[in-house]
Design a protein around this motif. Structure first.
Motif, PDB file in Angstrom:
ATOM      1  N   MET A  15       0.833  -1.170   0.000  1.00  0.00           N
ATOM      2  CA  MET A  15       0.000   0.000   0.000  1.00  0.00           C
ATOM      3  C   MET A  15       0.889   1.249   0.000  1.00  0.00           C
ATOM      4  SD  MET A  15      -3.219   0.886   2.348  1.00  0.00           S
ATOM      5  CE  MET A  15      -2.609   1.289   3.930  1.00  0.00           C
ATOM      6  N   GLN A  16       0.532   2.177  -0.870  1.00  0.00           N
ATOM      7  CA  GLN A  16       1.314   3.406  -1.003  1.00  0.00           C
ATOM      8  C   GLN A  16       0.735   4.466  -0.086  1.00  0.00           C
ATOM      9  OE1 GLN A  16       1.358   4.869  -4.968  1.00  0.00           O
ATOM     10  NE2 GLN A  16       3.067   6.219  -4.615  1.00  0.00           N
ATOM     11  N   THR A  17       1.648   5.175   0.604  1.00  0.00           N
ATOM     12  CA  THR A  17       1.168   6.227   1.493  1.00  0.00           C
ATOM     13  C   THR A  17       1.217   7.558   0.778  1.00  0.00           C
ATOM     14  OG1 THR A  17       3.354   6.597   2.395  1.00  0.00           O
ATOM     15  CG2 THR A  17       1.936   5.014   3.547  1.00  0.00           C
ATOM     16  N   LEU A  18       0.357   8.405   1.141  1.00  0.00           N
ATOM     17  CA  LEU A  18       0.281   9.733   0.552  1.00  0.00           C
ATOM     18  C   LEU A  18       0.986  10.714   1.481  1.00  0.00           C
ATOM     19  CD1 LEU A  18      -0.855  11.473  -1.734  1.00  0.00           C
ATOM     20  CD2 LEU A  18      -2.896  11.799  -0.335  1.00  0.00           C
ATOM     21  N   PRO A  19       2.048  11.360   0.973  1.00  0.00           N
ATOM     22  CA  PRO A  19       2.742  12.342   1.813  1.00  0.00           C
ATOM     23  C   PRO A  19       1.806  13.501   2.155  1.00  0.00           C
ATOM     24  CG  PRO A  19       4.049  11.795  -0.129  1.00  0.00           C
ATOM     25  CD  PRO A  19       2.698  11.193  -0.326  1.00  0.00           C
ATOM     26  N   SER A  20       2.146  14.204   3.194  1.00  0.00           N
ATOM     27  CA  SER A  20       1.320  15.347   3.603  1.00  0.00           C
ATOM     28  C   SER A  20       1.455  16.469   2.568  1.00  0.00           C
ATOM     29  CB  SER A  20       1.774  15.850   4.979  1.00  0.00           C
ATOM     30  OG  SER A  20       3.043  16.459   4.871  1.00  0.00           O
ATOM     31  N   ALA A  21       0.517  17.365   2.571  1.00  0.00           N
ATOM     32  CA  ALA A  21       0.547  18.518   1.665  1.00  0.00           C
ATOM     33  C   ALA A  21       1.814  19.335   1.907  1.00  0.00           C
ATOM     34  CB  ALA A  21      -0.695  19.369   1.850  1.00  0.00           C
ATOM     35  N   LYS A  22       2.216  19.435   3.163  1.00  0.00           N
ATOM     36  CA  LYS A  22       3.434  20.179   3.509  1.00  0.00           C
ATOM     37  C   LYS A  22       4.647  19.521   2.865  1.00  0.00           C
ATOM     38  CE  LYS A  22       6.153  21.683   7.474  1.00  0.00           C
ATOM     39  NZ  LYS A  22       6.298  21.631   8.934  1.00  0.00           N
ATOM     40  N   LYS A  35       8.756  19.271  -1.494  1.00  0.00           N
ATOM     41  CA  LYS A  35       9.332  18.587  -2.650  1.00  0.00           C
ATOM     42  C   LYS A  35       9.325  19.505  -3.874  1.00  0.00           C
ATOM     43  CE  LYS A  35       8.958  14.397  -5.413  1.00  0.00           C
ATOM     44  NZ  LYS A  35       8.229  13.146  -5.617  1.00  0.00           N
ATOM     45  N   ILE A  36       8.198  20.188  -4.091  1.00  0.00           N
ATOM     46  CA  ILE A  36       8.101  21.130  -5.214  1.00  0.00           C
ATOM     47  C   ILE A  36       9.125  22.244  -5.056  1.00  0.00           C
ATOM     48  CG2 ILE A  36       6.623  22.913  -6.255  1.00  0.00           C
ATOM     49  CD1 ILE A  36       4.250  20.993  -5.752  1.00  0.00           C
ATOM     50  N   ALA A  37       9.265  22.773  -3.865  1.00  0.00           N
ATOM     51  CA  ALA A  37      10.233  23.842  -3.614  1.00  0.00           C
ATOM     52  C   ALA A  37      11.651  23.368  -3.898  1.00  0.00           C
ATOM     53  CB  ALA A  37      10.117  24.337  -2.176  1.00  0.00           C
ATOM     54  N   GLN A  38      11.970  22.139  -3.524  1.00  0.00           N
ATOM     55  CA  GLN A  38      13.298  21.584  -3.780  1.00  0.00           C
ATOM     56  C   GLN A  38      13.553  21.458  -5.285  1.00  0.00           C
ATOM     57  OE1 GLN A  38      14.021  17.715  -2.100  1.00  0.00           O
ATOM     58  NE2 GLN A  38      16.033  17.548  -3.032  1.00  0.00           N
ATOM     59  N   VAL A  39      12.573  20.928  -6.012  1.00  0.00           N
ATOM     60  CA  VAL A  39      12.718  20.773  -7.473  1.00  0.00           C
ATOM     61  C   VAL A  39      12.868  22.143  -8.127  1.00  0.00           C
ATOM     62  CG1 VAL A  39      11.498  20.051  -9.574  1.00  0.00           C
ATOM     63  CG2 VAL A  39      11.549  18.545  -7.586  1.00  0.00           C
TER      64      VAL A  39
END
Length: 144
Positions: free
Chosen positions: A1-8, A13-17
């Motif tokens: 089962m895949q877990t969904l990371p928090s919105a934070k 992750k987006i900020a890092q990319v």
């Protein structure tokens, strides 16, 4: 089962990319600026070529233009700030404009005087770019 990371976590992750993209863009820009500075440094000084070497290059350019039915050709382009007056005298076609040339643009003019003018060739320096209405690059044209 895949877990969904928090919105934070997703925003982090987006900020890092985005940061990595910005860093890559900055590095590419810095490399381009360094290349531009090296080019300007190189053309701000005489080339060190002999008249024979320059004549060989000029003959190649002129012969190719003639083969294409042309009676003139742009042989060089350079930033106006290589002129001692930022290209003002060239732009105004003032007598003595050639005394404002430096580096390779000056070398081209002097070569033309020594080697090409006696053979009936003409030279013209003119502003060929006016980004934002300001004087930009200078084009060097030979005609016959």
């Amino acid at each position: 089962m895949q877990t969904l990371p928090s919105a934070k976590d997703q925003r982090a992750k987006i900020a890092q990319v985005e940061g990595e993209k910005a860093s890559a863009i900055a590095k590419a820009h810095a490399a381009a600026e360094a290349e531009k500075r090296a080019f300007l440094d190189r053309i701000a000084r005489p080339s060190g070529l002999t008249d024979e070497q320059i004549l060989e290059k000029a003959a190649h350019i002129i012969n190719r233009a003639v083969d294409n039915g042309l009676t003139s050709v742009q042989v060089f382009r350079f930033p106006n700030h290589l002129c001692t007056d930022d290209g003002r005298a060239i732009d105004q076609a003032e007598p003595g404009w050639e005394r404002t040339l430096t580096g390779i643009p000056k070398e081209i003019y002097e070569f033309w005087e020594r080697q090409l003018r006696p053979r009936g060739y003409h030279i013209k320096y003119e502003i060929v770019d006016r980004a934002g209405g300001l004087r930009g690059d200078v084009g060097v044209f030979l005609s016959w």
